[in-house]
Design a protein around this motif. Structure first.
Motif, PDB file in Angstrom:
ATOM      1  N   MET A 237       0.667  -1.242  -0.071  1.00  0.00           N
ATOM      2  CA  MET A 237      -0.195  -0.023   0.236  1.00  0.00           C
ATOM      3  C   MET A 237       0.736   1.286  -0.073  1.00  0.00           C
ATOM      4  O   MET A 237       0.311   2.358  -0.518  1.00  0.00           O
ATOM      5  CB  MET A 237      -0.950  -0.016   1.208  1.00  0.00           C
ATOM      6  N   CYS A 238       2.067   1.191   0.693  1.00  0.00           N
ATOM      7  CA  CYS A 238       2.994   2.192   0.723  1.00  0.00           C
ATOM      8  C   CYS A 238       4.568   2.143   0.071  1.00  0.00           C
ATOM      9  O   CYS A 238       5.293   1.754   1.025  1.00  0.00           O
ATOM     10  CB  CYS A 238       3.149   2.900   2.165  1.00  0.00           C
ATOM     11  N   PRO A 239       4.214   1.852  -1.114  1.00  0.00           N
ATOM     12  CA  PRO A 239       5.823   1.750  -1.603  1.00  0.00           C
ATOM     13  C   PRO A 239       6.689   2.710  -1.594  1.00  0.00           C
ATOM     14  O   PRO A 239       6.239   3.969  -1.164  1.00  0.00           O
ATOM     15  CB  PRO A 239       5.426   1.576  -3.481  1.00  0.00           C
ATOM     16  N   LEU A 240       8.012   2.565  -1.548  1.00  0.00           N
ATOM     17  CA  LEU A 240       8.983   3.719  -1.208  1.00  0.00           C
ATOM     18  C   LEU A 240       8.688   5.123  -2.018  1.00  0.00           C
ATOM     19  O   LEU A 240       8.977   6.107  -1.235  1.00  0.00           O
ATOM     20  CB  LEU A 240      10.468   2.963  -1.581  1.00  0.00           C
ATOM     21  N   LYS A 241       8.167   4.832  -3.265  1.00  0.00           N
ATOM     22  CA  LYS A 241       8.163   6.126  -3.979  1.00  0.00           C
ATOM     23  C   LYS A 241       6.773   6.678  -4.165  1.00  0.00           C
ATOM     24  O   LYS A 241       6.442   7.162  -5.168  1.00  0.00           O
ATOM     25  CB  LYS A 241       8.774   6.084  -5.289  1.00  0.00           C
ATOM     26  N   VAL A 242       5.772   6.410  -3.174  1.00  0.00           N
ATOM     27  CA  VAL A 242       4.285   6.462  -3.383  1.00  0.00           C
ATOM     28  C   VAL A 242       4.312   8.022  -2.566  1.00  0.00           C
ATOM     29  O   VAL A 242       5.053   8.434  -1.708  1.00  0.00           O
ATOM     30  CB  VAL A 242       3.530   5.477  -2.389  1.00  0.00           C
ATOM     31  N   ASP A 243       3.057   8.754  -2.829  1.00  0.00           N
ATOM     32  CA  ASP A 243       2.592   9.859  -2.123  1.00  0.00           C
ATOM     33  C   ASP A 243       2.624   9.717  -0.755  1.00  0.00           C
ATOM     34  O   ASP A 243       1.746   8.607  -0.450  1.00  0.00           O
ATOM     35  CB  ASP A 243       1.482  10.290  -2.871  1.00  0.00           C
ATOM     36  N   PRO A 244       3.121  10.157   0.218  1.00  0.00           N
ATOM     37  CA  PRO A 244       3.310   9.818   1.495  1.00  0.00           C
ATOM     38  C   PRO A 244       1.767  10.201   2.218  1.00  0.00           C
ATOM     39  O   PRO A 244       1.522   9.709   3.363  1.00  0.00           O
ATOM     40  CB  PRO A 244       4.305  10.904   2.253  1.00  0.00           C
ATOM     41  N   ARG A 245       0.916  10.956   1.397  1.00  0.00           N
ATOM     42  CA  ARG A 245      -0.305  11.080   1.997  1.00  0.00           C
ATOM     43  C   ARG A 245      -1.189  10.063   1.477  1.00  0.00           C
ATOM     44  O   ARG A 245      -2.632  10.277   1.795  1.00  0.00           O
ATOM     45  CB  ARG A 245      -0.718  12.760   1.225  1.00  0.00           C
ATOM     46  N   ILE A 246      -1.075   9.102   0.859  1.00  0.00           N
ATOM     47  CA  ILE A 246      -1.766   8.036   0.575  1.00  0.00           C
ATOM     48  C   ILE A 246      -2.540   7.409   1.942  1.00  0.00           C
ATOM     49  O   ILE A 246      -1.653   7.275   2.917  1.00  0.00           O
ATOM     50  CB  ILE A 246      -1.175   6.722  -0.010  1.00  0.00           C
ATOM     51  N   ALA A 247      -3.784   7.314   1.963  1.00  0.00           N
ATOM     52  CA  ALA A 247      -4.641   6.851   3.046  1.00  0.00           C
ATOM     53  C   ALA A 247      -4.405   5.425   3.433  1.00  0.00           C
ATOM     54  O   ALA A 247      -4.650   4.584   2.325  1.00  0.00           O
ATOM     55  CB  ALA A 247      -6.011   7.339   3.130  1.00  0.00           C
ATOM     56  N   ILE A 248      -4.106   4.920   4.600  1.00  0.00           N
ATOM     57  CA  ILE A 248      -4.263   3.448   4.948  1.00  0.00           C
ATOM     58  C   ILE A 248      -5.300   3.146   6.053  1.00  0.00           C
ATOM     59  O   ILE A 248      -5.143   4.145   6.899  1.00  0.00           O
ATOM     60  CB  ILE A 248      -2.983   2.717   5.206  1.00  0.00           C
ATOM     61  N   ASN A 249      -5.974   2.127   6.204  1.00  0.00           N
ATOM     62  CA  ASN A 249      -6.759   1.933   7.488  1.00  0.00           C
ATOM     63  C   ASN A 249      -5.987   1.677   8.631  1.00  0.00           C
ATOM     64  O   ASN A 249      -5.008   1.027   8.626  1.00  0.00           O
ATOM     65  CB  ASN A 249      -7.673   0.847   7.282  1.00  0.00           C
ATOM     66  N   MET A 250      -6.673   2.408   9.813  1.00  0.00           N
ATOM     67  CA  MET A 250      -6.010   2.095  11.087  1.00  0.00           C
ATOM     68  C   MET A 250      -6.308   0.854  11.610  1.00  0.00           C
ATOM     69  O   MET A 250      -5.445   0.019  12.216  1.00  0.00           O
ATOM     70  CB  MET A 250      -6.347   3.193  12.194  1.00  0.00           C
ATOM     71  N   ASP A 251      -7.260   0.280  11.231  1.00  0.00           N
ATOM     72  CA  ASP A 251      -7.707  -1.225  11.515  1.00  0.00           C
ATOM     73  C   ASP A 251      -7.738  -2.083  10.454  1.00  0.00           C
ATOM     74  O   ASP A 251      -8.681  -1.753   9.513  1.00  0.00           O
ATOM     75  CB  ASP A 251      -9.048  -1.228  12.529  1.00  0.00           C
ATOM     76  N   PRO A 252      -6.942  -2.851  10.155  1.00  0.00           N
ATOM     77  CA  PRO A 252      -7.115  -3.906   8.711  1.00  0.00           C
ATOM     78  C   PRO A 252      -8.083  -4.640   8.807  1.00  0.00           C
ATOM     79  O   PRO A 252      -8.195  -5.281   7.796  1.00  0.00           O
ATOM     80  CB  PRO A 252      -5.557  -4.455   8.735  1.00  0.00           C
ATOM     81  N   THR A 253      -8.812  -5.032  10.080  1.00  0.00           N
ATOM     82  CA  THR A 253      -9.607  -6.103   9.654  1.00  0.00           C
ATOM     83  C   THR A 253     -11.145  -5.451   9.607  1.00  0.00           C
ATOM     84  O   THR A 253     -12.065  -6.175   8.629  1.00  0.00           O
ATOM     85  CB  THR A 253      -9.528  -6.750  11.089  1.00  0.00           C
TER      86      THR A 253
END
Length: 331
Positions: A237-253
């Motif tokens: 979800m967060c590759p090295l050269k990705v936009d640091p503002r990409i959103a990811i869920n706090m709870d993966p479940t």
């Protein structure tokens, strides 16, 4: 010299006592039925507006909850986080607050409009109280506890970017840092752990987790407290050269349900932040995490109790401030 030192200590002690009495007095003026004569249907008016906003987007829930926390921890629960500044120097302009989702602000604005649409209630209910009620409602709508909300806060007139400094917990905090910051506001370790459970909904951004899944020397390094499979999912979800503002869920479940999955995730090494995972890796807090993980009802009860205490921080009551006609600027 010794006499002067003793006098200074007496004066300082007296000021501290006065401050404690002032804060205690402000707490005492909060009541769940504060608006029974001036706006008796305030709760239903706010709830209706919040429900409509929640149906439009689930982000309403974590955005409003986070907004309430960021407001209370900085200058107290006075809705100062809602104030706008023409020169970009308000609380909301601080880097730690720039990620606050607009849906949280919009929820309060819409709820305020709903309250003021009632002639009996117009300009009678503070933005701070509307934010507190809206926060309870989004928690409940997402599956959490429905708890009574103490009311009677006034709105602050001051919002300063510099006041945010060192007043919000960081993603890399350890247990001592968390306990110290929450303790300054009269919150216990159990309160802190329960409030951390708010991370069972909502999202963060890749920039806050990058250091846990990448270290440039060696590049393959992963935080050993992080579940390895989860770490590789985060890398996708967060590759090295990705936009640091990409959103990811706090709870993966169960990211859209306010439940105790957050604590079960910590048991499996799936806390997104260092400040999340440390609640399980540190033995001093692990038992509480295990208890909440095994008992959703106990977590919900503890969360409701902690939210009530959170809502009392630094409140302005009586003639100490005002009820804003527009939540974004002082009267």
């Amino acid at each position: 010299m010794e006499h002067q030192r003793k006098n200074s200590m007496v004066v300082a002690s007296g000021m501290l006592v006065c401050l404690v009495l002032l804060v205690s007095s402000a707490h005492a003026q909060l009541r769940t039925d504060f608006y029974k004569n001036t706006c008796p249907n305030v709760e239903s008016l706010v709830r209706s507006a919040v429900q409509q906003k929640f149906r439009q987007t689930f982000v309403t829930a974590p955005a409003t909850l986070r907004l309430f926390f960021h407001d209370c921890f900085v200058r107290g629960c006075d809705a100062s986080v809602l104030l706008a500044s023409p020169n970009g120097k308000a609380e909301k302009d601080h880097p730690d607050n720039l990620s606050l989702a607009g849906d949280g602000f919009d929820t309060v604005i819409k709820a305020k409009a709903a309250v003021d649409s009632n002639p009996q209630c117009r300009n009678k209910v503070s933005c701070a109280d509307i934010l507190a009620l809206a926060t309870r409602d989004v928690v409940s709508l997402a599956g959490g506890a429905f708890y009574p909300v103490e009311l009677g806060r006034r709105d602050g007139r001051i919002s300063s970017l510099t006041s945010v400094q060192r007043n919000l917990p960081g993603a890399g905090f350890n247990l001592d840092q968390l306990n110290s910051m929450f303790g300054r506001h009269g919150l216990t370790q159990t309160d802190m752990i329960a409030l951390s459970g708010a991370h069972t909904i909502g999202f963060s951004h890749c920039k806050h987790v990058a250091k846990r899944i990448y270290r440039f020397q060696p590049r393959s390094w992963i935080d050993p407290t992080l579940n390895l499979r989860y770490a590789f999912q985060l890398r996708q979800m967060c590759p090295l050269k990705v936009d640091p503002r990409i959103a990811i869920n706090m709870d993966p479940t169960t990211p859209n349900t306010f439940d105790n999955a957050y604590f079960k995730n910590l048991q499996q090494g799936k806390g997104l932040f260092v400040s999340d995972q440390v609640l399980f890796t540190d033995r001093r807090s692990r038992n509480t995490v295990n208890f909440f993980a095994s008992n959703n009802a106990a977590f919900q009860q503890a969360f409701a109790a902690a939210m009530t205490k959170l809502g009392r921080i630094g409140v302005l009551t009586g003639n100490l401030s005002e009820i804003r006609r527009d939540c974004t600027r002082p009267n």
